[in-house]
Design a protein around this motif. Structure first.
Motif, short mmCIF file in Angstrom:
data_model
loop_
_atom_site.label_atom_id
_atom_site.label_comp_id
_atom_site.label_asym_id
_atom_site.label_seq_id
_atom_site.Cartn_x
_atom_site.Cartn_y
_atom_site.Cartn_z
N ALA A 29 0.84 -1.20 0.00
CA ALA A 29 0.00 0.00 0.00
C ALA A 29 0.87 1.24 0.00
CB ALA A 29 -0.92 0.00 1.21
N LYS A 30 1.86 1.28 0.89
CA LYS A 30 2.74 2.44 0.99
C LYS A 30 3.44 2.72 -0.34
CE LYS A 30 6.71 4.16 3.51
NZ LYS A 30 7.74 3.89 4.51
N ALA A 31 3.98 1.69 -0.97
CA ALA A 31 4.69 1.85 -2.24
C ALA A 31 3.76 2.38 -3.33
CB ALA A 31 5.31 0.53 -2.66
N ARG A 32 2.56 1.84 -3.43
CA ARG A 32 1.63 2.27 -4.47
C ARG A 32 1.12 3.69 -4.23
NH1 ARG A 32 -2.44 -1.89 -6.74
NH2 ARG A 32 -2.28 -0.37 -8.40
N ILE A 33 0.90 4.04 -2.97
CA ILE A 33 0.45 5.38 -2.64
C ILE A 33 1.55 6.39 -2.96
CG2 ILE A 33 -0.18 6.91 -0.73
CD1 ILE A 33 -1.59 4.38 0.51
N GLU A 34 2.78 6.08 -2.53
CA GLU A 34 3.90 6.99 -2.78
C GLU A 34 4.22 7.13 -4.26
OE1 GLU A 34 7.08 5.63 -0.27
OE2 GLU A 34 6.21 6.57 1.51
N ALA A 35 3.92 6.10 -5.05
CA ALA A 35 4.17 6.15 -6.49
C ALA A 35 3.07 6.92 -7.23
CB ALA A 35 4.27 4.73 -7.04
N GLY A 36 2.04 7.35 -6.51
CA GLY A 36 0.96 8.10 -7.14
C GLY A 36 -0.01 7.24 -7.92
N GLU A 37 -0.03 5.94 -7.65
CA GLU A 37 -0.91 5.01 -8.37
C GLU A 37 -2.33 5.01 -7.81
OE1 GLU A 37 0.83 1.11 -8.36
OE2 GLU A 37 2.75 1.86 -9.09
N ILE A 38 -2.53 5.63 -6.67
CA ILE A 38 -3.84 5.61 -6.01
C ILE A 38 -4.29 7.04 -5.79
CG2 ILE A 38 -5.06 4.92 -3.91
CD1 ILE A 38 -2.93 2.60 -3.80
N LEU A 39 -5.50 7.34 -6.24
CA LEU A 39 -6.07 8.68 -6.09
C LEU A 39 -7.17 8.65 -5.04
CD1 LEU A 39 -6.52 9.64 -9.85
CD2 LEU A 39 -4.54 10.08 -8.37
N VAL A 40 -7.26 9.71 -4.27
CA VAL A 40 -8.35 9.89 -3.31
C VAL A 40 -9.08 11.16 -3.71
CG1 VAL A 40 -8.97 10.24 -0.90
CG2 VAL A 40 -7.07 8.72 -1.48
N ASN A 41 -10.34 11.01 -4.06
CA ASN A 41 -11.15 12.14 -4.53
C ASN A 41 -10.47 12.86 -5.69
OD1 ASN A 41 -13.15 11.61 -2.58
ND2 ASN A 41 -11.99 12.75 -1.05
N GLY A 42 -9.86 12.07 -6.58
CA GLY A 42 -9.27 12.60 -7.81
C GLY A 42 -7.87 13.16 -7.68
N GLU A 43 -7.28 13.07 -6.49
CA GLU A 43 -5.95 13.64 -6.28
C GLU A 43 -5.01 12.63 -5.65
OE1 GLU A 43 -6.32 17.17 -3.94
OE2 GLU A 43 -7.68 18.12 -5.35
N VAL A 44 -3.72 12.76 -5.94
CA VAL A 44 -2.70 11.96 -5.28
C VAL A 44 -2.57 12.47 -3.86
CG1 VAL A 44 -0.26 11.37 -5.23
CG2 VAL A 44 -1.45 11.53 -7.42
#
Length: 68
Positions: A29-44
Motif C-alpha cells: 500500500a505504501k509503495a503504491r500510494i507513494e508512487a501516485g498510483e492511487i487517487l483519493v477524490n481525484g488527487e494523489v
C-alpha cells in the motif's frame, strides 16, 4: 463505481485497499500510494495513515471505489 461498506466512521487508506483486495500488505500500500498510483477524490495523497470517510472515492487500477 462500486460502493464499499465500512464499519465505523472512517478507515485508513491502506486498510481500505486490503478490504477490497487491491493489496496484500501494508508495504505494498505504501509503495503504491507513494508512487501516485492511487487517487483519493481525484488527487494523489501521500499522507501516511490517510483517513477515508463515507463519500470519499478511491481510484486504483482504473476502478473507482466509494466508501459507503
Amino acid at each position: 463505481m462500486r460502493d464499499v461498506s465500512i464499519e465505523g466512521d472512517s478507515i485508513r487508506l491502506g486498510q481500505f485497499l486490503k478490504l477490497v483486495g487491491m493489496i496484500e500488505t501494508g508495504g505494498e500500500a505504501k509503495a503504491r500510494i507513494e508512487a501516485g498510483e492511487i487517487l483519493v477524490n481525484g488527487e494523489v495523497d501521500v499522507r501516511r495513515g490517510r483517513q477515508l470517510h463515507r463519500g470519499d472515492v478511491v481510484t486504483v487500477d482504473g476502478e473507482q471505489l466509494r466508501v459507503a
